[in-house]
Design a protein around this motif. Structure first.
Motif, PDB file in Angstrom:
ATOM      1  N   THR A 215      -7.020  12.397   0.266  1.00 53.85           N
ATOM      2  CA  THR A 215      -5.721  11.588   0.842  1.00 53.85           C
ATOM      3  C   THR A 215      -4.696  11.744  -0.188  1.00 53.85           C
ATOM      4  O   THR A 215      -4.814  11.346  -1.061  1.00 53.85           O
ATOM      5  CB  THR A 215      -6.319  10.219   0.919  1.00 53.85           C
ATOM      6  OG1 THR A 215      -7.407  10.132   1.604  1.00 53.85           O
ATOM      7  CG2 THR A 215      -5.425   9.342   1.625  1.00 53.85           C
ATOM      8  N   ALA A 216      -3.666  12.616   0.446  1.00 53.32           N
ATOM      9  CA  ALA A 216      -2.344  12.790  -0.358  1.00 53.32           C
ATOM     10  C   ALA A 216      -1.461  11.632   0.145  1.00 53.32           C
ATOM     11  O   ALA A 216      -1.170  11.579   1.172  1.00 53.32           O
ATOM     12  CB  ALA A 216      -1.871  14.100  -0.061  1.00 53.32           C
ATOM     13  N   TYR A 217      -0.658  10.973  -1.069  1.00 52.21           N
ATOM     14  CA  TYR A 217       0.260  10.128  -0.695  1.00 52.21           C
ATOM     15  C   TYR A 217       1.492  10.604  -0.754  1.00 52.21           C
ATOM     16  O   TYR A 217       1.758  11.869  -1.560  1.00 52.21           O
ATOM     17  CB  TYR A 217      -0.149   8.899  -1.493  1.00 52.21           C
ATOM     18  CG  TYR A 217      -1.397   8.377  -1.538  1.00 52.21           C
ATOM     19  CD1 TYR A 217      -1.756   7.271  -0.302  1.00 52.21           C
ATOM     20  CD2 TYR A 217      -2.278   8.587  -2.401  1.00 52.21           C
ATOM     21  CE1 TYR A 217      -2.943   6.842  -0.099  1.00 52.21           C
ATOM     22  CE2 TYR A 217      -3.709   7.872  -2.110  1.00 52.21           C
ATOM     23  CZ  TYR A 217      -4.109   7.112  -1.054  1.00 52.21           C
ATOM     24  OH  TYR A 217      -5.148   6.663  -1.017  1.00 52.21           O
ATOM     25  N   GLU A 218       2.647   9.912  -0.276  1.00 51.86           N
ATOM     26  CA  GLU A 218       3.895  10.438  -0.435  1.00 51.86           C
ATOM     27  C   GLU A 218       4.615  10.678  -1.672  1.00 51.86           C
ATOM     28  O   GLU A 218       5.366  11.311  -2.148  1.00 51.86           O
ATOM     29  CB  GLU A 218       5.032   9.111   0.415  1.00 51.86           C
ATOM     30  CG  GLU A 218       4.753   9.716   2.085  1.00 51.86           C
ATOM     31  CD  GLU A 218       5.655   8.860   2.794  1.00 51.86           C
ATOM     32  OE1 GLU A 218       6.391   7.903   2.252  1.00 51.86           O
ATOM     33  OE2 GLU A 218       5.564   9.066   3.991  1.00 51.86           O
ATOM     34  N   ASP A 219       3.892   9.816  -2.668  1.00 56.11           N
ATOM     35  CA  ASP A 219       4.469   9.871  -4.105  1.00 56.11           C
ATOM     36  C   ASP A 219       3.607  10.988  -4.942  1.00 56.11           C
ATOM     37  O   ASP A 219       3.784  11.126  -6.187  1.00 56.11           O
ATOM     38  CB  ASP A 219       4.311   8.478  -4.879  1.00 56.11           C
ATOM     39  CG  ASP A 219       3.097   8.119  -4.843  1.00 56.11           C
ATOM     40  OD1 ASP A 219       2.045   8.905  -4.350  1.00 56.11           O
ATOM     41  OD2 ASP A 219       2.750   7.046  -5.723  1.00 56.11           O
TER      42      ASP A 219
ATOM     43  N   ALA B 185       0.822  -1.232   0.123  1.00 54.90           N
ATOM     44  CA  ALA B 185      -0.051   0.089   0.032  1.00 54.90           C
ATOM     45  C   ALA B 185       0.851   1.135   0.103  1.00 54.90           C
ATOM     46  O   ALA B 185       2.127   1.283   0.613  1.00 54.90           O
ATOM     47  CB  ALA B 185      -0.736   0.001   1.258  1.00 54.90           C
ATOM     48  N   LYS B 186       0.293   2.326  -0.473  1.00 54.22           N
ATOM     49  CA  LYS B 186       0.985   3.477  -0.658  1.00 54.22           C
ATOM     50  C   LYS B 186       0.995   4.333   0.723  1.00 54.22           C
ATOM     51  O   LYS B 186       0.054   4.050   1.486  1.00 54.22           O
ATOM     52  CB  LYS B 186       0.187   4.563  -1.485  1.00 54.22           C
ATOM     53  CG  LYS B 186       0.054   4.052  -3.057  1.00 54.22           C
ATOM     54  CD  LYS B 186      -0.189   5.116  -3.733  1.00 54.22           C
ATOM     55  CE  LYS B 186      -0.350   4.565  -5.313  1.00 54.22           C
ATOM     56  NZ  LYS B 186      -1.095   5.775  -6.116  1.00 54.22           N
ATOM     57  N   LYS B 187       1.908   4.878   1.050  1.00 48.13           N
ATOM     58  CA  LYS B 187       1.911   5.777   2.343  1.00 48.13           C
ATOM     59  C   LYS B 187       1.205   7.088   2.468  1.00 48.13           C
ATOM     60  O   LYS B 187       1.442   7.680   1.475  1.00 48.13           O
ATOM     61  CB  LYS B 187       3.432   5.710   2.996  1.00 48.13           C
ATOM     62  CG  LYS B 187       4.183   4.619   3.205  1.00 48.13           C
ATOM     63  CD  LYS B 187       5.293   5.043   4.182  1.00 48.13           C
ATOM     64  CE  LYS B 187       5.911   3.746   4.429  1.00 48.13           C
ATOM     65  NZ  LYS B 187       6.967   3.672   5.655  1.00 48.13           N
TER      66      LYS B 187
END
Length: 78
Positions: A55-59, A2-4
């Motif tokens: 929801t914003a992901y680290e990438d 899963a994405k962080k």
């Protein structure tokens, strides 16, 4: 895997009228891409305020969930 998740932001934006700005800048996402997707999905709800959870992901990718228009806004509209 899963994405962080980097950040979760709750906003209320006009349907079909999201624009890049400081509220979206704090989320750390690709603002033009978000605005285009949000405006396309909410075009049929023009004139309403639409709560959205981003929801914003680290990438730098993101996902968002649209909620129903708040009751107070609907009452004022009538």
């Amino acid at each position: 895997m899963a994405k962080k998740i980097a950040k979760v932001v709750k906003l209320q934006l006009p349907a079909g009228g999201a624009k890049p700005g400081s509220a979206l800048a704090s989320a750390g996402i690709n603002m033009p891409k978000f605005c285009q997707e949000f405006n396309d999905k909410t075009r049929d709800r023009a004139g309403d305020i639409v709560p959205v959870i981003i929801t914003a992901y680290e990438d730098k990718s993101f996902s968002f969930v649209l909620k129903t228009t708040p009751t107070a806004v609907l009452l004022l509209k009538e």
